[in-house]
Write a protein that holds these residues in place. Structure first.
Motif, PDB file in Angstrom:
ATOM      1  N   GLY A  63       0.809  -1.210   0.000  1.00 56.33           N
ATOM      2  CA  GLY A  63       0.000   0.000   0.000  1.00 56.33           C
ATOM      3  C   GLY A  63       0.843   1.261   0.000  1.00 56.33           C
ATOM      4  O   GLY A  63       0.527   2.234  -0.691  1.00 56.33           O
ATOM      5  N   VAL A  64       1.913   1.266   0.774  1.00 56.69           N
ATOM      6  CA  VAL A  64       2.790   2.428   0.826  1.00 56.69           C
ATOM      7  C   VAL A  64       3.459   2.639  -0.526  1.00 56.69           C
ATOM      8  O   VAL A  64       3.537   3.775  -1.023  1.00 56.69           O
ATOM      9  N   GLU A  65       3.928   1.555  -1.149  1.00 58.32           N
ATOM     10  CA  GLU A  65       4.526   1.698  -2.484  1.00 58.32           C
ATOM     11  C   GLU A  65       3.509   2.243  -3.479  1.00 58.32           C
ATOM     12  O   GLU A  65       3.842   3.095  -4.308  1.00 58.32           O
ATOM     13  N   GLY A  66       2.258   1.791  -3.393  1.00 60.09           N
ATOM     14  CA  GLY A  66       1.230   2.300  -4.300  1.00 60.09           C
ATOM     15  C   GLY A  66       0.986   3.780  -4.110  1.00 60.09           C
ATOM     16  O   GLY A  66       0.806   4.520  -5.082  1.00 60.09           O
ATOM     17  N   PHE A  67       1.007   4.241  -2.872  1.00 60.95           N
ATOM     18  CA  PHE A  67       0.826   5.661  -2.590  1.00 60.95           C
ATOM     19  C   PHE A  67       2.022   6.460  -3.081  1.00 60.95           C
ATOM     20  O   PHE A  67       1.869   7.511  -3.729  1.00 60.95           O
ATOM     21  N   VAL A  68       3.219   5.968  -2.800  1.00 61.08           N
ATOM     22  CA  VAL A  68       4.434   6.643  -3.261  1.00 61.08           C
ATOM     23  C   VAL A  68       4.447   6.731  -4.779  1.00 61.08           C
ATOM     24  O   VAL A  68       4.811   7.769  -5.359  1.00 61.08           O
ATOM     25  N   ARG A  69       4.021   5.669  -5.456  1.00 61.92           N
ATOM     26  CA  ARG A  69       4.022   5.659  -6.924  1.00 61.92           C
ATOM     27  C   ARG A  69       3.098   6.746  -7.481  1.00 61.92           C
ATOM     28  O   ARG A  69       3.404   7.373  -8.492  1.00 61.92           O
ATOM     29  N   GLN A  70       1.966   6.967  -6.812  1.00 56.76           N
ATOM     30  CA  GLN A  70       1.042   7.998  -7.281  1.00 56.76           C
ATOM     31  C   GLN A  70       1.655   9.388  -7.206  1.00 56.76           C
ATOM     32  O   GLN A  70       1.399  10.234  -8.069  1.00 56.76           O
ATOM     33  N   ILE A  71       2.479   9.638  -6.192  1.00 59.22           N
ATOM     34  CA  ILE A  71       3.027  10.986  -5.989  1.00 59.22           C
ATOM     35  C   ILE A  71       4.409  11.138  -6.626  1.00 59.22           C
ATOM     36  O   ILE A  71       4.621  11.999  -7.491  1.00 59.22           O
ATOM     37  N   LEU A  72       5.356  10.309  -6.220  1.00 57.52           N
ATOM     38  CA  LEU A  72       6.722  10.413  -6.731  1.00 57.52           C
ATOM     39  C   LEU A  72       6.802   9.975  -8.190  1.00 57.52           C
ATOM     40  O   LEU A  72       7.624  10.490  -8.953  1.00 57.52           O
ATOM     41  N   GLY A  73       5.940   9.055  -8.592  1.00 56.22           N
ATOM     42  CA  GLY A  73       5.937   8.566  -9.963  1.00 56.22           C
ATOM     43  C   GLY A  73       4.950   9.294 -10.837  1.00 56.22           C
ATOM     44  O   GLY A  73       5.298  10.178 -11.622  1.00 56.22           O
ATOM     45  N   TRP A  74       3.665   8.955 -10.677  1.00 53.51           N
ATOM     46  CA  TRP A  74       2.655   9.405 -11.641  1.00 53.51           C
ATOM     47  C   TRP A  74       2.502  10.913 -11.686  1.00 53.51           C
ATOM     48  O   TRP A  74       2.453  11.518 -12.764  1.00 53.51           O
TER      49      TRP A  74
END
Length: 513
Positions: free
Chosen positions: A304-315
């Protein structure tokens, strides 16, 4: 009057007291300029919640500026001297204030940047445009990443960002041995639905926000949306509270259910932080660091944390890079030659399709829908129907409180509508009504059957899916990720194809809604 050295322009989505435009600010020589203008709510038919959020946040930011002793020239929407547009207001104020130069943190909207450049040129004033430190990645750095690439997949950019900023890393390897935990973050709720979802963080309107609500109800009475339940954060302190509430109450189940849908449950386990981030009330590093700290403390799972990070730092960083390296031409792309008008019921929610009716109702009530509702409900229908991408873009920009063009346009044209022909997405995100049935109970109470593609009870998503494949078969057959779906067309005989085409035409005419 003493000579004004620099006029710092603070736009409605730049509500950060530490923005680069304030570097070197001297209250004895400089001043800040802000303006509320009708144009920002009318160049698209901006919803009432979106307009209230921007204006209320701006007025609270003005209070914060004055508390710091920064001289401020602020024009409210109801000022009799308001000129109605950003460029006209700035032009009039420059003639009055006569600064020797202008300072601006790089804006998030191409249209706004061109307007400000034009006014500065007319007045012969130097315009100092400074890097927006809010973001992890500058536009120049993204351009270097994109150099020579035929396609720009977010995943590769995201991995570079993780390495560069040391987020969820163990040495040079990703935490947990995987860069992406997406397959662990696609859970649907069981038959009983979500249980004990934490209440949304609510911020009751204070007197200043209530003034804005009354003003918007008067000035924009015919605009879509409702304000009875307006409770978005409009100050930095409120945004920080919203972040803390998400980390402690929602993040533990955020990943597992981030793709799930449920009728009458607009908030679920999502963060509801994008509006605060996009207005710069909240810093992305604060959000990422808080989520990673929760994982390190054992308070939230890695997936879940990786998914949240991906939305901000990535997407989020990725779509900004796409926007600023591809504009202005990106806004005109229409790779699938989609030319239909957006159905009028997108503005009212008056449709028999249960999933769309619920999603549109919450959108109009709150100015909010989560990413799967946007991509695989409202966006999917528009894509399958063949709606002109600029109309889809205008709707998303108008109705959602977190909609700023740099983030909304690539998400809509590239990811949702495939209008860029695959620059962002490796394939069009198309599916039948079965996808919605798998991720939600909407279909149980709907008059349409997702298993049927023709007939009076056929789900419009399913009909339009097969029609989409037929209309674009030649293009899609060349895409390895779509080849199997296109092969399924061989099962249809001429009579079935004709029936699908006729019902799809009826849907587009509005005979089926």
């Amino acid at each position: 009057m003493a000579e004004l050295r620099r006029l710092v322009l603070a736009l409605g989505d730049q509500l950060d007291l530490e923005a680069a435009a304030f570097d070197g600010f001297d209250a004895a020589q400089d001043a800040v300029w802000m303006a509320e203008v009708t144009e920002e709510s009318t160049h698209v038919w901006s919803s009432k919640p979106r307009t209230v959020l921007f204006l209320a946040a701006m007025r609270h930011f003005a209070l914060a500026l004055r508390a710091l002793g920064r001289p401020l020239h602020y024009t409210p929407l109801d000022d009799p001297a308001n000129h109605g547009s950003l460029h006209a207001q700035l032009q009039a104020d420059l003639a009055r204030l006569r600064p020797t130069g202008l300072v601006l943190t790089a804006p998030g909207d191409w249209r706004v940047l061109q307007a400000i450049k034009g006014v500065a040129q007319v007045h012969g004033l130097p315009l100092d445009i400074r890097e927006d430190r809010h973001f992890y990645c500058s536009v120049r750095e993204f351009a270097a990443h994109a150099q020579g690439r035929k396609s720009l997949r977010m995943e590769y950019f995201y991995r570079e960002q993780r390495k560069r900023h040391g987020v969820l890393m163990q040495g040079d390897q990703p935490e947990g041995g995987r860069w992406n935990f997406d397959r662990d973050n696609r859970g649907a709720f069981g038959a009983a639905g979500p249980h004990a979802v934490p209440p949304r963080a609510l911020f009751a309107p204070d007197p200043l926000t209530r003034e804005v609500i009354a003003l918007v109800e008067e000035r924009f009475a015919t605009h879509p949306g409702q304000l009875d339940d307006f409770a978005w954060p409009v100050t930095r302190d409120q945004a920080l509270v919203a972040l803390r509430r998400f980390i402690t109450e929602r993040l533990p189940l955020f990943g597992r259910y981030q793709d799930a849908l449920w009728p009458g449950e607009p908030w679920l386990y999502h963060a509801h932080l994008s509006a605060a981030l996009n207005l710069k009330l909240l810093k992305p590093r604060e959000a990422v660091d808080a989520a990673v700290a929760a994982y390190r403390a054992g308070a939230a799972p890695l997936a879940g944390v990786e998914g949240f990070v991906r939305q901000i730092l990535g997407w989020r960083e990725y779509v900004r890079g796409i926007y600023w390296t591809r504009m202005p031409g990106y806004a005109e792309l229409n790779a699938l030659d989609a030319q239909e008008d957006l159905p009028a019921w997108y503005w009212t929610g008056a449709t028999d399709m249960a999933c769309l009716r619920d999603t549109l109702a919450q959108t109009l009530a709150h100015g909010y829908a989560h990413h799967i509702q946007r991509l695989m409900v409202t966006g999917l229908f528009a894509l399958l129907c063949g709606v002109q991408p600029r109309q889809v873009h205008a709707w998303y920009l108008a109705v959602y409180v977190d909609a700023v063009e740099w983030v909304e346009l690539p998400n809509t044209l590239g990811m949702s509508q495939y209008a860029d022909g695959g620059l962002m997405a490796s394939k069009p995100y198309v599916a039948t009504g079965k996808y919605i049935q798998r991720m939600s109970p909407y279909c149980r109470g709907c008059r349409y059957d997702p298993a049927q593609r023709t007939g009076d009870t056929a789900c419009p998503f399913t009909t339009l899916y097969w029609d989409f494949l037929m209309r674009h078969a030649a293009l899609l057959a060349a895409n390895p990720r779509m080849a199997l779906q296109v092969k399924n067309l061989a099962r249809l005989d001429d009579a079935q194809r004709q029936a699908i085409g006729e019902r799809a035409a009826a849907i587009r005419r509005g005979a089926v809604a």
